[in-house]
Design an enzyme around this catalytic site. Structure first.
Site, short mmCIF file in Angstrom:
data_model
loop_
_atom_site.label_atom_id
_atom_site.label_comp_id
_atom_site.label_asym_id
_atom_site.label_seq_id
_atom_site.Cartn_x
_atom_site.Cartn_y
_atom_site.Cartn_z
CB CYS A 179 0.22 1.62 10.60
SG CYS A 179 0.41 3.31 11.12
CG LEU A 212 12.85 7.68 21.14
CD1 LEU A 212 14.04 6.81 20.78
CD2 LEU A 212 13.33 9.08 21.55
CB CYS A 215 7.33 -4.91 9.07
SG CYS A 215 8.63 -4.08 10.01
CD GLU A 238 -1.44 -0.66 3.53
OE1 GLU A 238 -1.94 0.35 4.03
OE2 GLU A 238 -1.79 -1.82 3.82
N GLY A 285 6.93 -1.74 6.40
CA GLY A 285 8.31 -2.21 6.29
C GLY A 285 9.31 -1.34 7.02
CD GLU A 286 13.49 0.00 9.95
OE1 GLU A 286 12.54 0.50 10.58
OE2 GLU A 286 14.46 0.68 9.57
N1 SAH Z 1 9.71 0.85 10.10
C1 SAH Z 1 9.81 2.28 10.02
C2 SAH Z 1 8.83 2.92 9.05
C3 SAH Z 1 7.43 2.39 9.00
S1 SAH Z 1 6.39 2.73 10.37
C4 SAH Z 1 9.68 2.90 11.40
O1 SAH Z 1 9.49 2.17 12.35
O2 SAH Z 1 9.83 4.11 11.54
C5 SAH Z 1 6.02 4.44 10.24
C6 SAH Z 1 5.65 5.10 11.53
O3 SAH Z 1 4.32 4.74 11.94
C7 SAH Z 1 6.56 4.71 12.68
O4 SAH Z 1 6.87 5.85 13.44
C8 SAH Z 1 5.68 3.75 13.43
O5 SAH Z 1 6.12 3.59 14.74
C9 SAH Z 1 4.34 4.41 13.29
N2 SAH Z 1 3.18 3.56 13.61
C10 SAH Z 1 3.01 2.24 13.40
N3 SAH Z 1 1.81 1.83 13.83
C11 SAH Z 1 1.19 2.91 14.32
C12 SAH Z 1 -0.08 3.13 14.93
N4 SAH Z 1 -0.95 2.14 15.12
N5 SAH Z 1 -0.37 4.39 15.31
C13 SAH Z 1 0.51 5.41 15.13
N6 SAH Z 1 1.71 5.26 14.57
C14 SAH Z 1 2.05 4.02 14.18
#
Ligand code: SAH
Length: 343
Positions: free
Chosen positions: A327, A209, A108, A88, A153-154
């Site tokens: 997400c 973080l 991921c 997506e 994904g990361e």
């Molecule tokens: N893997 C990378 C990029 C993808 S996630 C990362 O961790 O940064 C993108 C962002 O969305 C990250 O900051 C992640 O922590 C956040 N995220 C994931 N699930 C979420 C949710 N349910 N609500 C709010 N932010 C979320």
């Protein structure tokens, strides 16, 4: 032998086209076509014979299967990949222009507790071409000015393809999107943050973080067991020292878990003096997870504490709530629908 035409750099594509005994301007045409969101079958300036010959090598074409539009203008695309997997991509509209949020992997493996992308683990990495096509296909409908690699994904767990993508999307003969218009978001893979620092790119690095201390972060993000908070922050300081770029910290607020004023204070103390910005995001409720967003009063108090400590802080507006544009939710839904149909 090349694996995928769409992922090649301009130089590699030129060499390949020459090896095929074709005129060199063909490389220019094909590179530009991919950057315009056209796969071989849609290219109008390439003849049938050449298309047939090259189609063997085109593995990163993506096909739009669904597009949802939210009342706030956010558009969510569901794409099918050549191997049948789904990814997506989201287009978000801001005053300063359109941002496209792309996926970097199918699924991921980082396992963050609040995230829908990771529910079924990682299937595979996306190629550089599949990342590029997400941007260029969306750009066919709406001009894209910014890219955030913040979808499923990361990205730093797919480091080589990420670098290849960054080079190709930046190429003036293709999409020509400047590094300053690109953000890469990571859950904090310290070794890769340090490696990326050496590239001295002008991209923005976002670091998820979500907690200022190991006890809380361990519970939310399994990756913290490998790279703890202090190590991540050290890597960030190193990144800033090498690139001169401000880091953006993502902090998703979860009711009763990481949203206390004392946690804001700990965070403020640890970020003091760092060239950074904090982005507060009320967690998007994912039904499988049972975590709830903090209420407005708590969010404001958290922000005000950081501001009082002179930490640049904003609360992110949530977009696309109506269409599950967050997400990994749409891909997850699609797979669940297909699973139910099969049963
Ligand atoms: N893997 C990378 C990029 C993808 S996630 C990362 O961790 O940064 C993108 C962002 O969305 C990250 O900051 C992640 O922590 C956040 N995220 C994931 N699930 C979420 C949710 N349910 N609500 C709010 N932010 C979320």
């Amino acid at each position: 032998m090349i694996e995928d035409l769409v992922s090649l750099s301009y130089e590699e594509l030129s060499d390949f086209i020459k090896e095929q005994g074709e005129a060199s301007y063909r490389a220019e045409q094909i590179f530009r076509n991919y950057a315009s969101g056209f796969s071989l079958s849609e290219m109008t300036d390439i003849g049938k014979n050449l298309k047939e010959k090259l189609s063997l090598y085109e593995n990163s074409a993506i096909e739009e299967v669904k597009k949802l539009i939210d009342r706030d203008g956010t558009e969510k695309y569901l794409f099918r990949l050549r191997d049948g997997n789904y990814i997506e991509t989201v287009l978000m509209r801001y005053k300063h222009g359109n941002s496209v949020c792309i996926s970097s992997q199918v699924g991921c493996r980082m396992g963050c507790r609040f995230c829908a992308s990771t529910l079924k683990g990682k299937i595979r990495n996306l190629s550089a071409g599949e990342m590029l096509m997400q941007v260029s296909v969306v750009n066919r409908d709406n001009k894209v000015s910014n890219i955030v690699i913040m979808g499923v994904g990361e990205p730093l767990d797919n480091y080589d393809n990420l670098l290849r993508f960054l080079k190709n999307v930046n190429d003036p003969r293709g999409m020509n999107i400047g590094q300053r218009h690109i953000s890469v978001s990571t859950c904090g893979l310290v070794d890769k943050i340090k490696a990326l620092a050496e590239k001295k790119f002008q991209i923005t690095l976002s670091v998820s973080l979500h907690a200022p201390d190991n006890e809380t972060r361990n519970k939310l993000m399994p990756v913290n067991l490998k790279y703890g908070v202090e190590e991540v922050l050290d890597a960030c300081r190193y990144y800033i020292s090498r690139t001169g770029r401000r880091i953006s910290f993502e902090y998703t607020l979860i009711k009763g878990v990481n949203d206390g004023v004392e946690q804001a204070e700990t965070l403020g103390r640890k970020l003091k003096g760092m060239l950074c910005h904090v982005n507060l995001i009320p967690v998007n409720y994912v039904s499988e997870r049972g975590l709830f967003p903090s209420d407005k009063k708590t969010i404001d108090a958290f922000r005000d504490k950081l501001l009082a400590m002179k930490i640049n802080t904003t609360v992110r507006r949530t977009l696309g709530g109506e269409i599950n544009a967050s997400c990994g939710q749409l891909r997850y839904q699609q797979e669940e629908d297909e699973r139910r149909e099969r049963l």
